[in-house]
Write an enzyme that holds these catalytic residues in place. Structure first.
Site, short mmCIF file in Angstrom:
data_model
loop_
_atom_site.label_atom_id
_atom_site.label_comp_id
_atom_site.label_asym_id
_atom_site.label_seq_id
_atom_site.Cartn_x
_atom_site.Cartn_y
_atom_site.Cartn_z
CD GLU A 362 -32.05 -64.51 -29.64
OE1 GLU A 362 -31.09 -65.24 -29.99
OE2 GLU A 362 -32.13 -63.30 -29.95
CG ASN A 363 -29.85 -69.31 -26.58
OD1 ASN A 363 -29.79 -69.59 -27.76
ND2 ASN A 363 -29.02 -68.48 -26.00
#
Length: 578
Positions: A362-363
């Site tokens: 993620e991110n």
């Protein structure tokens, strides 16, 4: 499934909101073209010389100091002579053997005038008729088997082993990993990074057609299609999952308001238990550190934890390690980081006796570089390297290995509207960044579990915005995973949908676990539409009774809310005929 990330552009265009999945935090054929004796064949020609400033994609061919090499994955600045190994070694280059040799003088001694004295003593006519009939039968069998001696013609749906050479459209290709090229998904040896161009077919089968010149060549190729139909159904049942499954994340490295749950106390409603999370350092090393007794007073010992895992597996459950999460940053930028990732992940799997891995990047873990607009042939290092690492790991463990991915809608469905930074470089580079990874690993992928929550509005295949929290969103997002879609900025290329048995709907266990929590009623309405064709709003492109199931963040939050996720959905699938 709690951390938020905002993208200025995406917020302005679709109000997208990101959130994490967690609360806490290639023998290489390189060896060898079979060497023919110097007296028969000269050494291979050298490829273009390697240049330290040139970026090479997987499959690229170069030469250095009289040796040919093939790139195992994207690489730049790595000297082939010091950075090569067998396929799957993690090294960026694979040696194809020496090139540009000087075996020319060797054939000279072969046609020595020794045979000349033989015809001299006897009349000239005798030798003349003898050679004439001899070469006549020879050319007959030659044209048929010679073009592709020992080569298997590549077919959609076939299974190929690492190092196997196949024929496709008149050219040869070498498989880099064990694979099943699922029919109907658009795979062929020129797509993705599962094959490299070139390869020498084994000459072994050539003698077989020789005894029967004309009739034999016809039946000879018959055995080729034999493996074609067999492998197609293999991937589905081999992983041992039920027809419909529940997948949950178990807080294992941290504790939050939902409390720590010992493995022995995990409900039997869960078919796949994902241990959350394993973290990474900047060099690609992955570590799994269990929760501390300070944060988790009821933490069991490592021995008890491992014993409980074995008990779950004995009961037919699958236990996997999830890598990344909301607070995890995993970026494989170099060949060394790929090697570190592969070895450290395999160590975790072997230490705890796990069934597979979950990729929850993620991110900022995945994004696309400017100009990387073809999801079938990605060029961004972190994407290409992740694909290489996953290919090595899945090839190492075989077909029973579980591989799941849990990206957010931002990294998958948003690719329909935006892909990478776009032609102007103004879009969020993470848009659709998971698409090339899913595409490259589709034959090995067990489950795709997109997080249908913590999301901004997403444009569906009906070209309408769909907002999280209701049946409509679940139907539209799942339909995109199954039907596939044209990827933005890709020149009209279509990302092909997955098989229904590979798709799992991901939602939070309750309102505390993530934004966009859909009620049980809305979720079952979506399941009725997708699996039974009973739809009142959005109409999916197909009815998929074998949709694999549901995923949630998390097992802990489910227990916290008195099993408000696992009980009703286990019952739904049981009534459906799981």
């Amino acid at each position: 499934m709690q951390t938020r990330i905002q993208s200025t552009l995406i917020m302005a265009l679709i109000g997208s909101m990101l959130a994490g999945c967690g609360g806490g935090s290639q023998d290489s054929l390189a060896g060898s073209q079979k060497q023919l004796t110097r007296s028969i064949k000269a050494a291979a020609a050298c490829y273009a010389a390697w240049n330290s400033s040139t970026a090479y994609s997987g499959g690229a061919n170069v030469s250095y100091s009289g040796v040919n090499y093939t790139a195992a994955y994207w690489t730049q600045g790595n000297n082939p002579s010091t950075s090569n190994g067998k396929a799957g070694s993690g090294q960026p280059w694979i040696s194809d053997g020496t090139c540009g040799g000087t075996p020319t003088p060797t054939p000279t001694p072969t046609p020595t005038p020794t045979p000349t004295p033989t015809p001299t003593p006897t009349p000239t006519p005798t030798p003349t008729p003898t050679p004439t009939p001899t070469p006549t039968p020879t050319p007959t069998p030659t044209p048929t088997p010679t073009p592709t001696p020992g080569c298997v013609t590549w077919v959609s749906g076939g299974t190929y082993t690492a190092g196997e050479v196949v024929l496709y459209n008149g050219s040869t290709y070498t498989a880099l990993v064990n694979q099943t090229d699922t029919a109907g998904t658009g795979w062929n040896p020129t797509v993705g990074s599962l094959f490299k161009a070139g390869g020498t077919c084994s000459p072994t089968p050539t003698p077989t057609p020789t005894p029967t010149p004309t009739p034999t060549p016809t039946p000879t190729p018959t055995p080729t299609p034999t493996p074609t139909p067999t492998p197609t159904p293999t991937p589905t049942p081999v992983n041992g999952l039920p027809t419909h499954a529940l997948v949950g994340y178990l807080h294992s490295s941290f504790s939050n308001g939902s409390g720590y749950i010992p493995m022995t106390s995990v409900s039997n409603n869960w078919d796949v238990i994902a241990l959350a999370f394993a973290d990474a350092d900047s060099s690609g090393n992955i570590t799994f550190t269990r929760c501390s007794t300070t944060d988790c007073p009821n933490l069991e010992s490592d021995a008890a934890f491992k014993s409980a895992i074995q008990a779950k597996q004995a009961a037919g459950k699958k236990v996997i390690i999830s890598i990344g999460g909301a607070n995890g940053l995993v970026q494989l930028t170099t060949a060394a980081s790929v090697a570190n990732f592969v070895s450290s992940v395999e160590k975790i799997v072997d230490t705890w006796g796990l069934d597979g891995i979950d990729i929850d990047f993620e991110n900022q873990s995945l994004s696309l570089n400017a100009g990387d607009s073809d999801f079938t042939k990605p060029t961004t290092p972190v994407v290409v390297n992740l694909i290489s690492a996953l290919q090595q790991i899945t090839s190492h463990y075989g077909s029973k290995f579980i591989l799941t991915m849990a990206p957010e809608t931002f990294f998958v469905q948003l690719g329909y509207s935006f892909y990478g930074p776009g032609p102007n470089g103004s879009a969020d580079a993470r848009s659709g960044a998971f698409l090339p990874v899913i595409y490259a690993m589709r034959s090995q992928l067990t489950l795709l579990m997109v997080q249908d929550y913590n999301s901004g509005p997403i444009t569906g295949l009906d070209n309408q915005y769909h907002t999280m929290g209701g049946a409509d969103f679940l139907e539209a997002m799942t339909d995109m995973e199954l039907a596939g879609f044209t990827v933005a900025n890709s020149g009209g290329k279509v990302w092909p949908g997955l098989r229904p048995d590979q798709v799992v709907i991901g939602i939070p266990a309750n309102a505390n676990a993530g934004n966009g929590y859909p009620s049980v009623t809305d979720t079952e309405t979506a399941l009725d539409c997708l699996m039974k064709g009973i739809c009142s709003g959005y109409k999916p492109h197909q009815v998929t009774p074998n949709l694999r199931g549901m995923m949630t963040w998390s097992i802990n939050w489910d227990a916290y809310s008195n099993y408000s996720f696992s009980v009703p959905y286990k019952a739904y699938f049981a009534a459906y005929g799981n």
